[in-house]
Motif scaffolding. Structure first.
Motif, PDB file in Angstrom:
ATOM      1  N   LEU A  13       0.735   5.585   0.380  1.00 17.02           N
ATOM      2  CA  LEU A  13      -0.077   6.649   0.901  1.00 17.02           C
ATOM      3  C   LEU A  13       0.638   8.057   0.374  1.00 17.02           C
ATOM      4  O   LEU A  13       1.851   8.120   0.564  1.00 17.02           O
ATOM      5  CB  LEU A  13      -0.372   6.839   2.380  1.00 17.02           C
ATOM      6  CG  LEU A  13      -1.063   7.710   2.780  1.00 17.02           C
ATOM      7  CD1 LEU A  13      -2.671   7.913   2.181  1.00 17.02           C
ATOM      8  CD2 LEU A  13      -1.423   7.849   4.484  1.00 17.02           C
ATOM      9  N   TRP A  22      -8.207   4.802   2.900  1.00 16.59           N
ATOM     10  CA  TRP A  22      -8.795   4.004   2.034  1.00 16.59           C
ATOM     11  C   TRP A  22     -10.213   4.011   2.090  1.00 16.59           C
ATOM     12  O   TRP A  22     -11.374   3.991   1.221  1.00 16.59           O
ATOM     13  CB  TRP A  22      -8.078   2.636   1.919  1.00 16.59           C
ATOM     14  CG  TRP A  22      -8.571   1.899   0.913  1.00 16.59           C
ATOM     15  CD1 TRP A  22      -9.422   0.880   0.812  1.00 16.59           C
ATOM     16  CD2 TRP A  22      -8.122   2.015  -0.277  1.00 16.59           C
ATOM     17  NE1 TRP A  22      -9.545  -0.031  -0.538  1.00 16.59           N
ATOM     18  CE2 TRP A  22      -8.647   0.824  -0.947  1.00 16.59           C
ATOM     19  CE3 TRP A  22      -7.190   2.582  -1.029  1.00 16.59           C
ATOM     20  CZ2 TRP A  22      -8.469   0.550  -2.491  1.00 16.59           C
ATOM     21  CZ3 TRP A  22      -6.782   2.319  -2.537  1.00 16.59           C
ATOM     22  CH2 TRP A  22      -7.652   1.462  -2.985  1.00 16.59           C
ATOM     23  N   GLU A  23     -10.933   3.958   3.328  1.00 13.10           N
ATOM     24  CA  GLU A  23     -12.317   3.597   3.598  1.00 13.10           C
ATOM     25  C   GLU A  23     -13.053   4.979   3.134  1.00 13.10           C
ATOM     26  O   GLU A  23     -14.206   4.931   2.788  1.00 13.10           O
ATOM     27  CB  GLU A  23     -12.366   3.416   5.156  1.00 13.10           C
ATOM     28  CG  GLU A  23     -13.840   3.164   5.597  1.00 13.10           C
ATOM     29  CD  GLU A  23     -14.016   2.907   7.192  1.00 13.10           C
ATOM     30  OE1 GLU A  23     -14.705   3.891   7.840  1.00 13.10           O
ATOM     31  OE2 GLU A  23     -13.230   1.835   7.425  1.00 13.10           O
ATOM     32  N   ARG A  30      -2.452  -1.439  -3.535  1.00 10.47           N
ATOM     33  CA  ARG A  30      -3.318  -0.056  -3.386  1.00 10.47           C
ATOM     34  C   ARG A  30      -2.584   1.158  -3.175  1.00 10.47           C
ATOM     35  O   ARG A  30      -1.655   1.212  -2.550  1.00 10.47           O
ATOM     36  CB  ARG A  30      -4.337  -0.502  -2.099  1.00 10.47           C
ATOM     37  CG  ARG A  30      -5.332  -1.546  -2.278  1.00 10.47           C
ATOM     38  CD  ARG A  30      -6.026  -1.805  -1.060  1.00 10.47           C
ATOM     39  NE  ARG A  30      -5.454  -2.046   0.150  1.00 10.47           N
ATOM     40  CZ  ARG A  30      -5.887  -1.976   1.351  1.00 10.47           C
ATOM     41  NH1 ARG A  30      -7.145  -1.332   1.431  1.00 10.47           N
ATOM     42  NH2 ARG A  30      -5.348  -2.070   2.327  1.00 10.47           N
ATOM     43  N   ARG A  31      -3.040   2.275  -3.589  1.00 21.24           N
ATOM     44  CA  ARG A  31      -2.597   3.676  -3.509  1.00 21.24           C
ATOM     45  C   ARG A  31      -3.622   4.569  -3.247  1.00 21.24           C
ATOM     46  O   ARG A  31      -4.692   4.563  -3.795  1.00 21.24           O
ATOM     47  CB  ARG A  31      -1.938   4.015  -4.939  1.00 21.24           C
ATOM     48  CG  ARG A  31      -1.341   5.567  -4.927  1.00 21.24           C
ATOM     49  CD  ARG A  31      -0.952   5.568  -6.455  1.00 21.24           C
ATOM     50  NE  ARG A  31       0.188   4.817  -7.086  1.00 21.24           N
ATOM     51  CZ  ARG A  31       1.434   5.236  -6.985  1.00 21.24           C
ATOM     52  NH1 ARG A  31       1.875   6.353  -6.514  1.00 21.24           N
ATOM     53  NH2 ARG A  31       2.233   4.143  -7.608  1.00 21.24           N
ATOM     54  N   ALA A  32      -3.346   5.352  -2.256  1.00 26.84           N
ATOM     55  CA  ALA A  32      -4.320   6.526  -1.632  1.00 26.84           C
ATOM     56  C   ALA A  32      -3.705   7.734  -1.610  1.00 26.84           C
ATOM     57  O   ALA A  32      -2.496   7.870  -1.394  1.00 26.84           O
ATOM     58  CB  ALA A  32      -4.908   6.120  -0.301  1.00 26.84           C
ATOM     59  N   GLU A  79      -4.974  -0.440  -7.561  1.00 24.21           N
ATOM     60  CA  GLU A  79      -6.220  -0.039  -7.008  1.00 24.21           C
ATOM     61  C   GLU A  79      -5.782   1.364  -6.702  1.00 24.21           C
ATOM     62  O   GLU A  79      -4.952   1.735  -5.670  1.00 24.21           O
ATOM     63  CB  GLU A  79      -6.989  -0.737  -6.171  1.00 24.21           C
ATOM     64  CG  GLU A  79      -7.259  -1.985  -6.444  1.00 24.21           C
ATOM     65  CD  GLU A  79      -7.841  -2.880  -5.434  1.00 24.21           C
ATOM     66  OE1 GLU A  79      -8.353  -2.535  -4.725  1.00 24.21           O
ATOM     67  OE2 GLU A  79      -7.583  -4.189  -5.341  1.00 24.21           O
ATOM     68  N   VAL A 108       0.861  -1.377   0.037  1.00 25.34           N
ATOM     69  CA  VAL A 108      -0.013   0.046   0.183  1.00 25.34           C
ATOM     70  C   VAL A 108       0.728   1.320   0.122  1.00 25.34           C
ATOM     71  O   VAL A 108       1.923   1.252   0.641  1.00 25.34           O
ATOM     72  CB  VAL A 108      -1.090  -0.167   1.334  1.00 25.34           C
ATOM     73  CG1 VAL A 108      -1.912  -1.238   1.264  1.00 25.34           C
ATOM     74  CG2 VAL A 108      -0.378   0.173   2.591  1.00 25.34           C
ATOM     75  N   ALA A 114     -11.867   7.342   1.197  1.00 21.37           N
ATOM     76  CA  ALA A 114     -11.460   7.616  -0.202  1.00 21.37           C
ATOM     77  C   ALA A 114     -12.639   7.488  -1.417  1.00 21.37           C
ATOM     78  O   ALA A 114     -13.078   6.187  -1.260  1.00 21.37           O
ATOM     79  CB  ALA A 114      -9.977   7.425  -0.585  1.00 21.37           C
ATOM     80  N   PHE A 148      -3.435   4.318   6.548  1.00 19.40           N
ATOM     81  CA  PHE A 148      -3.962   4.033   5.219  1.00 19.40           C
ATOM     82  C   PHE A 148      -5.087   3.439   5.214  1.00 19.40           C
ATOM     83  O   PHE A 148      -5.952   3.881   4.341  1.00 19.40           O
ATOM     84  CB  PHE A 148      -2.846   3.182   4.670  1.00 19.40           C
ATOM     85  CG  PHE A 148      -3.094   2.392   3.082  1.00 19.40           C
ATOM     86  CD1 PHE A 148      -2.633   3.420   2.123  1.00 19.40           C
ATOM     87  CD2 PHE A 148      -4.170   1.585   2.700  1.00 19.40           C
ATOM     88  CE1 PHE A 148      -2.991   3.103   0.942  1.00 19.40           C
ATOM     89  CE2 PHE A 148      -4.564   1.493   1.752  1.00 19.40           C
ATOM     90  CZ  PHE A 148      -3.826   2.228   0.732  1.00 19.40           C
ATOM     91  N   GLU A 149      -5.336   2.546   6.057  1.00 16.76           N
ATOM     92  CA  GLU A 149      -6.716   2.049   5.838  1.00 16.76           C
ATOM     93  C   GLU A 149      -7.928   2.810   6.283  1.00 16.76           C
ATOM     94  O   GLU A 149      -8.941   2.812   5.608  1.00 16.76           O
ATOM     95  CB  GLU A 149      -6.940   0.836   6.946  1.00 16.76           C
ATOM     96  CG  GLU A 149      -5.993  -0.345   6.533  1.00 16.76           C
ATOM     97  CD  GLU A 149      -6.159  -0.849   5.056  1.00 16.76           C
ATOM     98  OE1 GLU A 149      -7.312  -0.906   4.615  1.00 16.76           O
ATOM     99  OE2 GLU A 149      -5.370  -1.349   4.626  1.00 16.76           O
ATOM    100  N   ARG A 192      -7.283   5.215  -5.021  1.00 13.44           N
ATOM    101  CA  ARG A 192      -8.444   5.946  -4.512  1.00 13.44           C
ATOM    102  C   ARG A 192      -7.918   7.655  -4.253  1.00 13.44           C
ATOM    103  O   ARG A 192      -6.651   7.625  -3.948  1.00 13.44           O
ATOM    104  CB  ARG A 192      -9.144   5.358  -3.355  1.00 13.44           C
ATOM    105  CG  ARG A 192      -9.731   4.260  -3.665  1.00 13.44           C
ATOM    106  CD  ARG A 192     -10.426   3.930  -2.293  1.00 13.44           C
ATOM    107  NE  ARG A 192     -11.191   2.351  -2.776  1.00 13.44           N
ATOM    108  CZ  ARG A 192     -11.946   1.747  -1.821  1.00 13.44           C
ATOM    109  NH1 ARG A 192     -12.051   2.349  -0.595  1.00 13.44           N
ATOM    110  NH2 ARG A 192     -12.547   0.660  -2.296  1.00 13.44           N
TER     111      ARG A 192
END
Length: 171
Positions: free
Chosen positions: A22, A160-161, A70-72, A99, A20, A163, A156-157, A101
């Motif tokens: 951020l 992600w939630e 995953r990238r936010a 993925e 992941v 975003a 991060f989580e 967001r």
């Protein structure tokens, strides 16, 4: 003097389950690709050979091994010119298998965030990016410190939630 910090490809190559990323900045050091976009040049998305880079292949190969990437991105609105360009080129990230967001900064106020961008590999190995004021990476730090890993994972989580998936985020 050689760096003792493993390269990104090496860290991703060791990854078994998840990576992941951020991103917290509204701009990074300019690149030729960004400068070309500012001049009005656009990518011919139908001509994959013209834009597919080794990074894209690395991501595609890693995702093919079963690793979820995953990238936010937390961004100020209205977005900066750099973020407008990043949004445009994110099509390559998504095509490669990431993925992605986007979280408007105003919606991140209640989220405890670390002070730096980072990659977290398999929830255990953290690569923290230290930038100069103009967006140049001056140092990458690798740590397995459990408290810092826990903070970054939770941050991060939480992001992600909240975003917005890339395909739904209009700039």
């Amino acid at each position: 003097m050689p760096s003792s910090v493993p390269g990104f490809a090496e860290l991703l190559g060791r990854c078994e389950r998840s990576a992941v990323h951020l991103e917290l900045r509204d701009s990074y050091a300019p690149t030729e690709r960004f400068d070309a976009w500012k001049r009005g040049e656009r990518i011919d998305w139908e001509d994959r050979a013209s834009w597919w880079h080794p990074y894209d292949q690395l991501i595609a190969d890693t995702v093919a091994r079963g690793v979820v990437i995953r990238r936010a991105r937390i961004v100020s609105e209205p977005v900066s010119e750099y973020i407008r360009w990043e949004h445009y080129v994110t099509r390559a990230n998504v095509t490669a298998g990431e993925e992605v967001r986007w979280l408007p900064r105003r919606r991140a106020a209640a989220t405890a965030l670390p002070g730096n961008d980072f990659w977290l590999f398999d929830g255990a190995v953290l690569r923290v990016h230290h930038f100069s004021g103009d967006g140049v990476v001056v140092e990458d730090e690798i740590t397995k410190d459990p408290d810092l890993v826990k903070l970054c994972s939770a941050a991060f989580e939480a992001v992600w939630e909240r975003a917005v998936p890339h395909h739904l985020y209009d700039i």
